[in-house]
Design a protein around this motif. Structure first.
Motif, PDB file in Angstrom:
ATOM      1  N   THR A 108     -13.596  -7.322   1.897  1.00  0.00           N
ATOM      2  CA  THR A 108     -13.201  -5.842   1.233  1.00  0.00           C
ATOM      3  C   THR A 108     -14.747  -5.502   0.446  1.00  0.00           C
ATOM      4  N   ASN A 109     -14.875  -4.202   0.735  1.00  0.00           N
ATOM      5  CA  ASN A 109     -15.918  -3.769   0.133  1.00  0.00           C
ATOM      6  C   ASN A 109     -15.536  -2.408  -0.700  1.00  0.00           C
ATOM      7  N   PHE A 110     -15.993  -2.243  -1.726  1.00  0.00           N
ATOM      8  CA  PHE A 110     -15.862  -1.454  -2.839  1.00  0.00           C
ATOM      9  C   PHE A 110     -17.029  -0.694  -3.025  1.00  0.00           C
ATOM     10  N   TRP A 111     -17.107   0.589  -2.892  1.00  0.00           N
ATOM     11  CA  TRP A 111     -18.252   1.672  -3.212  1.00  0.00           C
ATOM     12  C   TRP A 111     -17.933   2.586  -4.312  1.00  0.00           C
ATOM     13  N   ARG A 112     -19.370   2.779  -5.031  1.00  0.00           N
ATOM     14  CA  ARG A 112     -18.948   4.135  -5.798  1.00  0.00           C
ATOM     15  C   ARG A 112     -20.207   4.850  -5.406  1.00  0.00           C
ATOM     16  N   LEU A 113     -19.977   6.234  -4.980  1.00  0.00           N
ATOM     17  CA  LEU A 113     -20.834   7.290  -4.557  1.00  0.00           C
ATOM     18  C   LEU A 113     -21.346   8.041  -5.821  1.00  0.00           C
ATOM     19  N   ARG A 114     -22.527   8.541  -5.550  1.00  0.00           N
ATOM     20  CA  ARG A 114     -23.218   9.721  -6.442  1.00  0.00           C
ATOM     21  C   ARG A 114     -23.767  10.525  -5.462  1.00  0.00           C
ATOM     22  N   ASP A 115     -23.356  11.703  -5.521  1.00  0.00           N
ATOM     23  CA  ASP A 115     -24.182  12.867  -4.524  1.00  0.00           C
ATOM     24  C   ASP A 115     -24.183  12.421  -2.923  1.00  0.00           C
ATOM     25  N   GLY A 116     -22.966  11.647  -2.737  1.00  0.00           N
ATOM     26  CA  GLY A 116     -22.963  11.630  -1.288  1.00  0.00           C
ATOM     27  C   GLY A 116     -23.489  10.420  -0.893  1.00  0.00           C
ATOM     28  N   LYS A 117     -24.023   9.466  -1.666  1.00  0.00           N
ATOM     29  CA  LYS A 117     -24.647   8.232  -1.114  1.00  0.00           C
ATOM     30  C   LYS A 117     -24.202   7.162  -1.985  1.00  0.00           C
ATOM     31  N   PHE A 118     -24.297   5.908  -1.436  1.00  0.00           N
ATOM     32  CA  PHE A 118     -23.894   4.759  -2.198  1.00  0.00           C
ATOM     33  C   PHE A 118     -24.750   4.541  -3.228  1.00  0.00           C
ATOM     34  N   GLN A 119     -24.173   4.378  -4.582  1.00  0.00           N
ATOM     35  CA  GLN A 119     -24.845   4.048  -5.890  1.00  0.00           C
ATOM     36  C   GLN A 119     -24.648   2.528  -6.077  1.00  0.00           C
ATOM     37  N   GLU A 120     -23.149   2.208  -5.882  1.00  0.00           N
ATOM     38  CA  GLU A 120     -23.033   0.869  -6.067  1.00  0.00           C
ATOM     39  C   GLU A 120     -22.145   0.109  -5.119  1.00  0.00           C
ATOM     40  N   VAL A 121     -22.370  -0.922  -4.499  1.00  0.00           N
ATOM     41  CA  VAL A 121     -21.579  -1.518  -3.307  1.00  0.00           C
ATOM     42  C   VAL A 121     -21.411  -3.176  -3.817  1.00  0.00           C
ATOM     43  N   TYR A 122     -19.876  -3.255  -3.696  1.00  0.00           N
ATOM     44  CA  TYR A 122     -19.612  -4.640  -4.079  1.00  0.00           C
ATOM     45  C   TYR A 122     -18.559  -5.258  -2.911  1.00  0.00           C
ATOM     46  N   VAL A 123     -19.085  -6.520  -2.417  1.00  0.00           N
ATOM     47  CA  VAL A 123     -18.844  -7.121  -1.465  1.00  0.00           C
ATOM     48  C   VAL A 123     -18.012  -8.311  -1.728  1.00  0.00           C
ATOM     49  N   TYR A 124     -16.865  -8.595  -1.175  1.00  0.00           N
ATOM     50  CA  TYR A 124     -15.857  -9.843  -1.281  1.00  0.00           C
ATOM     51  C   TYR A 124     -15.802 -10.329   0.277  1.00  0.00           C
ATOM     52  N   MET A 125     -16.420 -11.535   0.337  1.00  0.00           N
ATOM     53  CA  MET A 125     -16.716 -12.060   1.575  1.00  0.00           C
ATOM     54  C   MET A 125     -15.589 -13.290   1.770  1.00  0.00           C
ATOM     55  N   SER A 126     -15.035 -13.405   2.976  1.00  0.00           N
ATOM     56  CA  SER A 126     -14.284 -14.610   3.245  1.00  0.00           C
ATOM     57  C   SER A 126     -14.714 -15.969   3.330  1.00  0.00           C
ATOM     58  N   GLY A 127     -15.980 -15.791   3.696  1.00  0.00           N
ATOM     59  CA  GLY A 127     -16.838 -17.057   3.965  1.00  0.00           C
ATOM     60  C   GLY A 127     -18.250 -17.108   3.415  1.00  0.00           C
ATOM     61  N   ALA A 128     -19.167 -17.808   4.147  1.00  0.00           N
ATOM     62  CA  ALA A 128     -20.262 -17.989   3.481  1.00  0.00           C
ATOM     63  C   ALA A 128     -21.038 -16.765   3.367  1.00  0.00           C
TER      64      ALA A 128
END
Length: 132
Positions: A108-128
Motif C-alpha cells: 500500500t502506498n500513500f502519496w501527498r501531492l503538491r502542484d501535481g507532483k509527489f511531495q511525500e510517498v509512504y510505502v507499506y511493503m508486505s515483504g523485504a
C-alpha cells in the motif's frame, strides 16, 4: 497552509497508476522522476528507510530497475482525498529476477501531492524492502 485542489479524483488515480506505476514498470527513469518534486521524500515505512530528494530517489530506482528483469504493478484499489491532494493505493507488485524467480508483494502506498507532483510517498511493503 491550505491545499488548493489541482487534480480531480480520476486525475489523481491516473497519475498514480498510469503516469507513475506504468513508468516504473517500463523502467523509464525520466518519466518516473518527472512524478516527483525535487525535494520529495520517499519513505518505506515498514523498513524505516527514507530517500530525500530527487537524487536519492533516482539512485533508489536505478538499483531497483537493475535488480529485476520485469516489474509489474497491478490490481489497484485506490482511495482519494481530492480536497487535500492525497491518494492511497493497495496493489500487487510482481518482480521477476534474471533467474526467473518471482517476488510477489502486497503493498500500500500513500502519496501527498503538491502542484501535481509527489511531495511525500509512504510505502507499506508486505515483504523485504526492495527499494533500498
Amino acid at each position: 497552509m491550505q491545499y488548493a485542489p489541482t487534480m480531480s479524483r480520476d486525475e489523481l488515480i491516473r497519475f498514480a497508476t498510469q503516469s507513475y506505476f506504468a513508468s516504473v514498470d517500463r523502467k523509464d527513469m525520466a518519466a518516473t522522476l518527472a512524478c516527483f518534486h525535487d525535494e520529495a521524500l520517499f519513505t518505506v515505512q515498514t523498513s524505516f528507510t527514507t530517500h530525500a530528494g530527487k537524487a536519492e530517489i533516482e539512485r533508489m530506482f536505478t538499483d531497483f530497475f537493475g535488480a529485476y528483469e520485469k516489474i509489474v504493478h497491478r490490481d489497484f484499489t485506490c482511495t482519494v482525498d481530492e480536497t487535500n491532494g492525497r491518494i492511497a493505493a493497495s496493489f500487487v507488485a510482481e518482480l521477476t529476477a534474471a533467474d526467473g524467480s518471482v517476488t510477489t508483494l502486497h503493498n500500500t502506498n500513500f502519496w501527498r501531492l503538491r502542484d501535481g507532483k509527489f511531495q511525500e510517498v509512504y510505502v507499506y511493503m508486505s515483504g523485504a524492502n526492495v527499494l533500498v
